[in-house]
Scaffold this active site. Structure first.
Site, mmCIF file in Angstrom:
data_model
loop_
_atom_site.group_PDB
_atom_site.id
_atom_site.type_symbol
_atom_site.label_atom_id
_atom_site.label_comp_id
_atom_site.label_asym_id
_atom_site.label_seq_id
_atom_site.Cartn_x
_atom_site.Cartn_y
_atom_site.Cartn_z
ATOM 1 C CE LYS A 95 -3.512 2.650 2.395
ATOM 2 N NZ LYS A 95 -4.232 2.927 3.669
ATOM 3 N N GLY A 156 -8.511 8.934 9.214
ATOM 4 C CA GLY A 156 -8.756 8.900 10.646
ATOM 5 C C GLY A 156 -9.836 9.824 11.153
ATOM 6 C CB ALA A 182 -8.707 7.694 4.193
ATOM 7 N N GLY A 183 -11.356 7.599 6.276
ATOM 8 C CA GLY A 183 -12.470 8.419 6.706
ATOM 9 C C GLY A 183 -13.790 7.712 6.879
ATOM 10 C CG ASN A 204 -6.806 1.219 11.375
ATOM 11 O OD1 ASN A 204 -5.627 1.506 11.245
ATOM 12 N ND2 ASN A 204 -7.235 0.648 12.476
ATOM 13 C CB THR A 205 -9.891 5.417 12.618
ATOM 14 O OG1 THR A 205 -8.551 5.668 12.193
ATOM 15 C CG2 THR A 205 -10.184 6.262 13.843
#
Length: 253
Positions: A95, A156, A182-183, A204-205
């Site tokens: 990545k 995040g 992301a996001g 992830n987050t």
């Protein structure tokens, strides 16, 4: 099933390994999510450490590692990190992340394109993290990346799909898989991305920082599956005005 380069996945939910409260919780959450591809920053990996090392919690037949270059500032550093990852982890999957500004973590489009071209030449399976820019996504596709990973919002932030209009264009024109990255802050965001036609999402987050990461991992698994099912079933058309669900029939005349 989803095919990227030489690998086929049953799950369209990719996951990260950062921000979890503990490594055992991370392991359980990833397994509950059904994810088969997990990203890990090379700087977090100590291949010489013992049982407490991150990698010891990722040794499951179902889990495949996707090293990322998070923390590098330019193409030169990215190529160096990629070679270290290939040597240390025994995989040519990568990545590609280049974000020189530590506050906003915005991917650098110029350096990312340059690094992607060089890494493809070196035999890497490159999945670049990029802005939701349809032109940029076509450019990196043209140099031979295996997929594109446009952002939904700043990494995040958990704000969801603020770039939806651009993501739709990217999905429509891409000849390689599109992974929204992301996001994504809630399972409903992941479902929406899949309903739009994204091939996968990376989360992830939203899982790691939730009150119950294990249950949240399972929730994202179901959301991705239902979103994909809805896309394949083809969503009903949107009408500009009300349309009766039970049209008037002759017996009412």
């Amino acid at each position: 099933m989803l095919t990227i380069a030489d690998r086929t996945f049953d799950s369209r939910l990719f996951t990260g390994t950062g921000k979890f409260g503990s490594l055992p919780v991370m392991e359980e959450a990833l397994l509950a999510s059904g994810s088969e591809l997990v990203t890990v920053a090379l700087r977090r990996v100590d291949v010489h450490s013992g049982a407490s090392d991150l990698l010891s919690y990722l040794r499951h037949p179902r889990l495949h590692l996707l090293p990322n270059t998070s923390g590098v500032r330019n193409a030169r550093e990215a190529v160096f990190a990629a070679e270290l990852a290939r040597e240390a982890l025994g995989t040519n999957w990568l990545k590609l992340e280049i974000h020189p500004d530590p506050r906003w973590l915005m991917p650098d489009p110029v350096e990312t394109l340059s690094a992607a071209e060089e890494l493809v030449k070196r035999g890497f399976v490159v999945l670049p993290y990029v802005h939701a820019d349809p032109v940029l996504c076509k450019r990196v596709e043209e140099v031979g990346v295996a997929a594109v990973m446009p952002l939904g919002v700043p990494i995040g932030s958990n704000k969801g799909l603020r770039t939806a209009d651009f993501l739709e264009i990217i999905i429509a024109q891409s000849q390689v898989p599109v992974v929204v990255d992301a996001g994504i802050g809630a399972p409903s965001d992941a479902a929406k991305a899949m309903e739009m036609g994204a091939d996968a999402v990376l989360v992830n987050t939203a899982i790691a920082t939730s009150a119950d990461p294990i249950s949240m991992g399972r929730a994202f698994k179901l959301a991705v599956e239902s979103g994909r099912m809805a896309f394949e079933a083809r969503l009903a058309p949107v009408a500009a005005e009300a349309v009766a669900t039970s049209p008037l029939t002759a017996f009412l005349d």
